[in-house]
Enzyme design. Structure first.
Site, PDB file in Angstrom:
ATOM      1  N   GLU A 170       3.874   2.592 -65.926  1.00  0.00           N
ATOM      2  CA  GLU A 170       5.199   3.248 -65.960  1.00  0.00           C
ATOM      3  C   GLU A 170       5.653   3.725 -64.580  1.00  0.00           C
ATOM      4  OE1 GLU A 170       2.920   3.603 -68.238  1.00  0.00           O
ATOM      5  OE2 GLU A 170       3.824   3.727 -70.237  1.00  0.00           O
ATOM      6  N   GLY A 171       4.721   3.988 -63.671  1.00  0.00           N
ATOM      7  CA  GLY A 171       5.099   4.378 -62.308  1.00  0.00           C
ATOM      8  C   GLY A 171       5.891   3.263 -61.648  1.00  0.00           C
ATOM      9  N   HIS A 172       5.357   2.042 -61.704  1.00  0.00           N
ATOM     10  CA  HIS A 172       6.055   0.883 -61.142  1.00  0.00           C
ATOM     11  C   HIS A 172       7.404   0.691 -61.866  1.00  0.00           C
ATOM     12  CE1 HIS A 172       1.693  -0.368 -60.524  1.00  0.00           C
ATOM     13  NE2 HIS A 172       2.163  -0.411 -59.301  1.00  0.00           N
ATOM     14  N   MET A 208       1.295  -4.246 -56.058  1.00  0.00           N
ATOM     15  CA  MET A 208       0.099  -5.091 -56.135  1.00  0.00           C
ATOM     16  C   MET A 208      -0.164  -5.468 -57.587  1.00  0.00           C
ATOM     17  SD  MET A 208      -2.426  -3.831 -53.148  1.00  0.00           S
ATOM     18  CE  MET A 208      -3.136  -2.437 -53.988  1.00  0.00           C
ATOM     19  N   GLY A 209       0.829  -5.265 -58.459  1.00  0.00           N
ATOM     20  CA  GLY A 209       0.680  -5.652 -59.857  1.00  0.00           C
ATOM     21  C   GLY A 209      -0.117  -4.641 -60.652  1.00  0.00           C
ATOM     22  N   GLY A 244       7.091   4.675 -54.381  1.00  0.00           N
ATOM     23  CA  GLY A 244       6.754   5.890 -55.123  1.00  0.00           C
ATOM     24  C   GLY A 244       6.288   6.994 -54.185  1.00  0.00           C
ATOM     25  N   LYS A 256       4.111   8.883 -54.891  1.00  0.00           N
ATOM     26  CA  LYS A 256       2.642   8.913 -55.070  1.00  0.00           C
ATOM     27  C   LYS A 256       1.940   8.525 -53.773  1.00  0.00           C
ATOM     28  CE  LYS A 256      -1.304   7.721 -57.443  1.00  0.00           C
ATOM     29  NZ  LYS A 256      -1.708   6.476 -56.826  1.00  0.00           N
ATOM     30  N   GLN A 272      -4.788  -4.902 -46.339  1.00  0.00           N
ATOM     31  CA  GLN A 272      -4.831  -3.444 -46.429  1.00  0.00           C
ATOM     32  C   GLN A 272      -6.119  -2.917 -47.065  1.00  0.00           C
ATOM     33  OE1 GLN A 272      -1.192  -3.430 -48.962  1.00  0.00           O
ATOM     34  NE2 GLN A 272      -2.201  -1.814 -50.127  1.00  0.00           N
ATOM     35  N   ARG A 316      -5.684   2.117 -60.497  1.00  0.00           N
ATOM     36  CA  ARG A 316      -7.127   2.364 -60.358  1.00  0.00           C
ATOM     37  C   ARG A 316      -7.673   3.313 -61.432  1.00  0.00           C
ATOM     38  NH1 ARG A 316      -6.004   1.767 -54.442  1.00  0.00           N
ATOM     39  NH2 ARG A 316      -7.168  -0.092 -53.795  1.00  0.00           N
TER      40      ARG A 316
HETATM   41  P1  AMP Z   1       0.835  -0.335 -55.899  1.00  0.00           P
HETATM   42  O1  AMP Z   1       0.977  -1.446 -56.875  1.00  0.00           O
HETATM   43  O2  AMP Z   1      -0.238   0.645 -56.244  1.00  0.00           O
HETATM   44  O3  AMP Z   1       0.782  -0.820 -54.471  1.00  0.00           O
HETATM   45  O4  AMP Z   1       2.180   0.499 -56.003  1.00  0.00           O
HETATM   46  C1  AMP Z   1       3.440  -0.099 -55.834  1.00  0.00           C
HETATM   47  C2  AMP Z   1       4.495   0.979 -55.735  1.00  0.00           C
HETATM   48  O5  AMP Z   1       4.493   1.757 -56.924  1.00  0.00           O
HETATM   49  C3  AMP Z   1       4.246   1.952 -54.568  1.00  0.00           C
HETATM   50  O6  AMP Z   1       5.479   2.245 -53.923  1.00  0.00           O
HETATM   51  C4  AMP Z   1       3.679   3.153 -55.262  1.00  0.00           C
HETATM   52  O7  AMP Z   1       3.929   4.366 -54.572  1.00  0.00           O
HETATM   53  C5  AMP Z   1       4.422   3.131 -56.590  1.00  0.00           C
HETATM   54  N1  AMP Z   1       3.672   3.891 -57.596  1.00  0.00           N
HETATM   55  C6  AMP Z   1       2.356   3.751 -57.909  1.00  0.00           C
HETATM   56  N2  AMP Z   1       1.982   4.673 -58.823  1.00  0.00           N
HETATM   57  C7  AMP Z   1       3.092   5.416 -59.076  1.00  0.00           C
HETATM   58  C8  AMP Z   1       3.357   6.528 -59.932  1.00  0.00           C
HETATM   59  N3  AMP Z   1       2.419   7.073 -60.696  1.00  0.00           N
HETATM   60  N4  AMP Z   1       4.615   7.031 -59.948  1.00  0.00           N
HETATM   61  C9  AMP Z   1       5.591   6.483 -59.174  1.00  0.00           C
HETATM   62  N5  AMP Z   1       5.402   5.433 -58.343  1.00  0.00           N
HETATM   63  C10 AMP Z   1       4.176   4.909 -58.300  1.00  0.00           C
END
Ligand code: AMP
Length: 280
Positions: A35-37, A30-31, A147, A149, A61, A187
């Site tokens: 570093e997780g992404h 979702m942008g 992730g 997460k 969602q 967030r």
């Molecule tokens: P989101 O943009 O929050 O929908 O996340 C997109 C993808 O990034 C999802 O598969 C999440 O699980 C992954 N993600 C978000 N935060 C983390 C993190 N801290 N470490 C690893 N992957 C992450």
């Protein structure tokens, strides 16, 4: 790096890549990249010829009182980060293109979607499964990266792909954390300084749960009770759920056994944060 905005153009481009025999990897996001992404990008770049990142804040969602309107959006900044990380193509469609007027087709993974986050966010995983299935049909990836997460999201999507015989391989990658242990999340930027400090209690409690298990405590109730006590000491923290479950079925466990996952959702002020830790 290409930036594509319409499902039709994305599908045509993906078809051309597939005809050339290239391996496509998709990273749905979702942008508001962190570093997780980017750890997902790193894995995809290693394993695929073409890496597509979708950036789409998916209205389906979000619940009516959730943060769809205020969710941080910055495509220009995200594009720079994605390009640096080695992404070949960003797919950033509009909500109107993904869900045209009178849109009526949804995907639902029953059972798994109603547990944990599904209890306080009804309809959330229906929205997630729907958008990810649409992204799979549009981008036609060989592999997709997620992730750990969002452990429940992964369990739901894995079941969807298996049961619908969808030809894509799903990868789940480790949680990337801040230096003090807080799981990186888009967030986290909602937290003020004091709340940011208090938010550490979530990962600290998860670590404590793991320590108890390593010391020989296998009763889920005992582990959860101690963790609960720790979290409740933080004045801004309010537990939404704290459970030890099987990582695939998400069924609550009485005793820690193989695939035991501690899952937490905690409000810090108004910000709902999730985190988890695999025990075995
Ligand atoms: P989101 O943009 O929050 O929908 O996340 C997109 C993808 O990034 C999802 O598969 C999440 O699980 C992954 N993600 C978000 N935060 C983390 C993190 N801290 N470490 C690893 N992957 C992450």
């Amino acid at each position: 790096m290409k930036i594509i905005n319409t499902p039709q153009k994305m599908q045509e481009t993906a078809q051309r890549w597939r005809k050339k025999g290239l391996t496509l990897g998709l990273i749905p996001t979702m942008g508001s990249l962190h570093e997780g992404h980017l750890s997902l990008v790193e894995a995809a770049v290693r394993e695929c010829d073409i890496v597509v990142m979708s950036i789409f804040v998916n209205p389906a969602q979000f619940g009516p009182s959730e943060d769809y309107q205020t969710y941080p959006r910055n495509l220009a900044k995200d594009s720079r980060k994605a390009y640096k990380g080695g992404v070949d193509c960003i797919f950033a469609p509009s909500a109107a293109d993904m869900y045209p007027e009178n849109y009526a087709t949804y995907t639902c993974v029953e059972g798994l979607s109603e547990k944990l986050c599904g209890k306080s966010r009804p309809g959330h995983f229906r929205g997630v499964a729907t958008v990810v299935l649409k992204l799979f049909n549009i981008v036609m990836p060989h592999k997709a990266y997620f992730g750990q997460k969002d452990a429940q999201q992964f369990a739901v999507l894995k079941k969807m792909v298996d049961e619908l015989n969808f030809p894509v391989i799903l990868h789940s990658l480790p949680i990337i954390r801040e230096d003090d242990g807080l799981a990186k999340s888009s967030r986290n930027q909602y937290l003020n300084e004091d709340q940011r400090e208090q938010a550490i209690v979530i990962s600290k409690a998860l670590d404590h749960g793991k320590t108890l298990f390593m010391e020989g405590v296998t009763s889920a109730e005992k582990i959860i009770a101690e963790m609960r006590g720790m979290i409740e000491k933080a004045p801004s923290a309010k537990i939404d759920y704290l459970e030890i479950v099987d990582e695939y079925t998400l069924e609550s466990l009485v005793k820690v056994q193989e695939h035991a996952l501690i899952c937490a959702a905690v409000f810090i002020g108004k910000t709902r944060l999730i985190d988890n830790l695999l025990l075995l």
